[in-house]
Motif scaffolding. Structure first.
Motif, PDB file in Angstrom:
ATOM      1  N   ASP A  51      -2.710  -4.269  24.248  1.00  0.00           N
ATOM      2  CA  ASP A  51      -2.099  -4.360  25.579  1.00  0.00           C
ATOM      3  C   ASP A  51      -0.898  -3.412  25.677  1.00  0.00           C
ATOM      4  N   SER A  52      -0.617  -2.703  24.582  1.00  0.00           N
ATOM      5  CA  SER A  52       0.360  -1.603  24.634  1.00  0.00           C
ATOM      6  C   SER A  52      -0.095  -0.543  25.627  1.00  0.00           C
ATOM      7  N   LYS A 120      -7.872 -10.188  19.700  1.00  0.00           N
ATOM      8  CA  LYS A 120      -6.567 -10.470  19.074  1.00  0.00           C
ATOM      9  C   LYS A 120      -5.764 -11.356  20.015  1.00  0.00           C
TER      10      LYS A 120
HETATM   11  O1  KIV Z   1      -0.771  -3.907  21.860  1.00  0.00           O
HETATM   12  C1  KIV Z   1      -0.790  -3.340  20.760  1.00  0.00           C
HETATM   13  O2  KIV Z   1      -0.999  -2.139  20.658  1.00  0.00           O
HETATM   14  C2  KIV Z   1      -0.569  -4.177  19.580  1.00  0.00           C
HETATM   15  C3  KIV Z   1      -0.426  -3.538  18.256  1.00  0.00           C
HETATM   16  C4  KIV Z   1       0.430  -2.398  18.152  1.00  0.00           C
HETATM   17  C5  KIV Z   1      -0.375  -4.465  17.138  1.00  0.00           C
HETATM   18  O3  KIV Z   1      -0.533  -5.358  19.702  1.00  0.00           O
END
Ligand code: KIV
Length: 269
Positions: A51-52, A120
């Motif tokens: 979600d980044s 995740k």
């Molecule tokens: O959203 C994301 O990219 C993440 C990772 C960097 C672990 O949760």
């Protein structure tokens, strides 16, 4: 060349084997076809559509506004590119907090529509019951503890975890392992705590800002390759400066168009 680099396809058992053999797991985020193809061909073992993407693809201030539809859209692009890497979809804020039933429905939707292998979810003991239900339903789950970006408002910022001891984090990690998580992201955790947690789990830990004691590492694509510079956390190592490369190439292109050095005969029908 290691046995793992010769594998045609990474699956969940690969990670167990890597942990046992002490081979570190190299993972990155990606959000689109072209980037995922580059990472897959280079040999990363796991690609996360994180979600980044809210920050680096959409320009949001944080990951909170990211929707399930946006995650699914990006996962579908990544899936078309990745032939070897194991694929994990980040469940965005709001997609698993309302109720376990709604969470399971949303995770099933992600897995069915994207062809990804796992999801995740952020959270410790408070998510263990949900992870058990997901695992029982046939959905692989990667946990995520330590600094949890979806809790940014509650935590009052992005705060490094484990400064006062590792006990709470370790009991969260053990609860996730017991619930069936196949791996756990440790984000923003002091290195000593992350090392202890990694040693006490049979499933691999993937660190981001958690030191070298984790079983693998993850970073955000745009940070690693120097494409995003709104802010750069201390834990990021830049392996390329693509913003400068693209910027210089773009200036050259503008110049060529204005001076009619492009297109040349060879670009013309
Ligand atoms: O959203 C994301 O990219 C993440 C990772 C960097 C672990 O949760």
């Amino acid at each position: 060349m290691s046995k793992i680099s010769e594998l045609k396809k990474i699956n969940v058992n690969t990670f167990k084997l890597m942990k046992v053999e002490g081979e570190k797991i190299a993972t990155l985020t990606a959000y689109d076809y072209t980037s995922a193809k580059i990472l897959d061909e280079a040999g990363v073992e796991l690609i996360l559509v994180g979600d980044s993407l809210g920050s680096v693809m959409n320009g949001y201030e944080n990951s909170i506004p990211v929707t399930l539809d946006e995650i699914i859209y990006h996962c579908k692009s990544v899936k078309r590119a990745a032939k070897r890497a194991f694929l994990v979809a980040d469940m965005p804020f709001g997609s698993y907090q309302v109720s376990d039933e709604k969470a399971i429905e949303n995770c099933i939707r992600v897995i069915k529509e994207t062809g990804f292998e796992a999801v995740k979810i952020e959270g410790g003991k408070n998510r263990a019951a949900l992870i058990r239900k997901l695992t029982d339903a046939g959905i692989l789950v990667m946990g995520h503890i330590g600094l949890m970006p979806q809790m940014v408002n509650v935590m009052g910022g992005y705060k490094i975890q484990g400064r006062t001891g590792h006990e709470e984090l370790l009991s969260d990690a053990l609860a996730l392992e017991e619930a069936g998580a196949f791996s756990i992201v440790l984000e923003g955790v002091v290195a000593s705590a992350a090392r202890i947690i990694s040693k006490n789990l049979t499933i691999p830990t993937i660190g981001i800002g958690a030191g070298a004691g984790c079983d693998g590492q993850i970073l955000v694509y745009h940070d690693v390759f120097g494409l995003f510079d709104d802010y750069t956390p201390k834990f990021v190592k830049k392996y390329a400066d693509l913003k400068t490369v693209v910027n210089e190439a773009c200036s050259k292109y503008i110049d060529d168009v204005k001076t009619v050095n492009f297109p040349e005969d060879k670009h013309t029908f």
